[in-house]
Design a protein around this motif. Structure first.
Motif, short mmCIF file in Angstrom:
data_model
loop_
_atom_site.label_atom_id
_atom_site.label_comp_id
_atom_site.label_asym_id
_atom_site.label_seq_id
_atom_site.Cartn_x
_atom_site.Cartn_y
_atom_site.Cartn_z
N MET A 1 1.77 7.37 9.43
CA MET A 1 1.19 5.96 9.26
C MET A 1 1.56 5.04 8.41
SD MET A 1 -0.96 4.05 11.18
CE MET A 1 -1.67 5.57 11.87
N TYR A 2 2.01 5.51 7.17
CA TYR A 2 2.71 4.88 6.18
C TYR A 2 3.93 4.04 6.68
CZ TYR A 2 5.36 3.58 1.76
OH TYR A 2 6.12 3.04 0.98
N GLY A 3 4.85 5.02 7.24
CA GLY A 3 6.00 4.48 7.65
C GLY A 3 5.98 3.60 8.77
N GLN A 4 4.91 3.67 9.56
CA GLN A 4 4.82 2.80 10.83
C GLN A 4 4.27 1.34 10.20
OE1 GLN A 4 2.00 4.55 13.41
NE2 GLN A 4 2.88 6.41 13.37
N THR A 5 3.51 1.24 9.37
CA THR A 5 3.25 0.08 8.80
C THR A 5 4.36 -0.67 7.92
OG1 THR A 5 1.98 1.08 6.46
CG2 THR A 5 0.69 0.71 8.34
N TYR B 1 0.82 -1.26 -0.05
CA TYR B 1 0.15 -0.08 0.10
C TYR B 1 0.82 1.39 -0.02
CZ TYR B 1 -4.00 3.06 1.45
OH TYR B 1 -4.76 4.23 1.52
N THR B 2 0.88 1.86 -1.01
CA THR B 2 1.74 3.06 -1.41
C THR B 2 1.20 4.54 -1.16
OG1 THR B 2 1.74 2.79 -3.64
CG2 THR B 2 3.52 1.70 -2.38
N ALA B 3 -0.23 4.66 -0.79
CA ALA B 3 -0.77 5.99 -0.93
C ALA B 3 -0.31 6.52 0.34
CB ALA B 3 -2.34 5.81 -1.06
N TRP C 1 -2.32 -1.08 7.08
CA TRP C 1 -1.88 -1.81 8.13
C TRP C 1 -1.96 -3.48 7.43
CZ3 TRP C 1 1.29 -1.84 12.08
CH2 TRP C 1 1.34 -0.69 12.55
N LYS C 2 -3.18 -3.47 6.75
CA LYS C 2 -3.51 -5.05 6.08
C LYS C 2 -2.27 -5.35 5.10
CE LYS C 2 -7.07 -7.68 4.00
NZ LYS C 2 -8.36 -7.49 3.28
#
Length: 378
Positions: free
Chosen positions: A204-208, A140-142, A156-157
């Motif tokens: 959030m992206y970096g955390q996932t 997921y890259t958005a 996260w998924k």
């Protein structure tokens, strides 16, 4: 093993049984051979009246030997397959192109409509004993959408749960797992990030992505490639800049200037270079672990890259106006993910394996030229 020794014979307490210790020779390639020398062995007592090889019908054979096909009828071992996830993305398409160019066999390309690697139930549909490698090109890259309730769940998924399931499967079936990480797992405080730096994602992206990396690292046989500013076959920053340069050059357009952030520093990574690196690591069987991978040469801002694109596309680099990140997003009406100020990755570890990253300017100019040709523009 003792090399270059003399041929020797030992008599045993079994009548007629002699044990010959053959001469063994090696060379600087670590090859060795044992020499059957009938004349010398006869001189040491080897009988001259026995038949060798022993006729097959007179030999003692096991049940397995009796029922095993002869060599001409034996079927060769089938190579274990490689599963590529995210096959319709920029990296997935680059991997497919590399496989086709090199005539590789045994590759299966899937995307979420065929195999959703974040769905635990999907794994039962596959006979994993047939596979040797998984290349996970899906994600997921958005980045900004990941800051929304809907995007957060999707990120996260795909970026955490999916890689965790892949890692579990790789561990259970002794598979090699290749996974792609991101510069967003760092906070961008250090000017250069190496593979030992602790994760400190800002958004959030970096955390996932960091969570996915941690999960993949539990698989005994894994490669994690951490890249930044990925460009390939699909919607991306460079293609957007080409389009904006064309608009500035078009007298029928009112666009005279384009603002691009100038306080984020990093380096481009083209997907064809990522594909080459992946296969280099797999084919050379380099030590498992995490490797930073971008292109080489100087690290610059997004604005500097935009000026390169504008200059090549239409000779209008002066139309790119630098702006800082805070000003750029000042009027945003949707959630915006924080960006690392420095996305520069240390290439020393991957260069030690023999991978030679290309010059990003050379790759960028080739990419822009191909994009212009594909659009029909001179």
């Amino acid at each position: 093993m003792e090399f270059e020794k003399e041929l020797e014979v030992t008599e045993t307490n079994i009548p007629g049984l002699l044990v010959f210790d053959l001469s063994v020779h090696d060379d600087n390639r670590d090859w060795f051979k044992e020499n059957w020398q009938k004349a010398k062995m006869t001189a040491l007592g080897l009988p001259t009246d026995f038949q060798w090889p022993i006729p097959l019908e007179e030999s003692e054979r096991s049940e397995a030997d009796l029922h095993h096909p002869i060599l001409k009828d034996a079927k060769p071992m089938v190579l274990r397959r490689t599963l590529v996830t995210g096959a319709n993305g920029q990296l997935g398409r680059a991997i497919r192109e590399y496989v086709q160019e090199h005539g590789f066999e045994g590759f299966e390309f899937t995307d979420i409509d065929e195999f959703d690697f974040s769905d635990p139930a999907a794994y039962a549909q596959i006979d994993w004993s047939l596979y040797g490698t998984i290349i996970n090109a899906g994600a997921y890259t958005a980045v900004d959408k990941a800051e929304t309730p809907e995007g957060r769940a999707g990120a996260w998924k795909a970026n955490a749960q999916g890689p965790a399931l892949l890692a579990k499967t790789a561990t259970e079936h002794n598979l090699t797992l290749v996974h792609i990480s991101s510069d967003y797992v760092f906070d961008g405080v250090a000017q250069v990030h190496d593979e030992e730096e602790p994760f400190a994602p800002l958004g959030m992206y970096g955390q996932t992505k960091a969570a996915g990396d941690i999960a993949v690292a539990t698989a005994p046989k894994h490669y994690i490639l951490c890249s930044s500013w990925v460009i390939g076959d699909g919607h991306n920053f460079v293609k957007t800049m080409i389009s904006l340069s064309d608009r500035v050059a078009d007298p029928n357009e009112a666009l005279e200037q384009v603002t691009v952030v100038d306080d984020q520093i990093g380096c481009l990574t083209f997907t064809q270079d990522m594909a080459r690196a992946i296969f280099f690591l797999l084919e050379r069987e380099v030590p498992y672990g995490t490797y930073d991978l971008t292109l080489s040469r100087d690290n610059v801002s997004w604005a500097a890259i935009a000026r390169e694109v504008f200059a090549q596309a239409n000779g209008n680099a002066q139309a790119v106006a630098p702006i800082n990140t805070e000003e750029y997003f000042a009027n945003a009406t949707v959630p915006v993910s924080p960006r690392p100020a420095y996305s520069t990755l240390d290439l020393a570890k991957i260069e030690e394996t023999g991978v030679e990253p290309s010059d990003w300017r050379d790759e960028l100019h080739t990419y822009v030229a191909a994009a212009r040709k594909g659009s029909g523009r001179a």
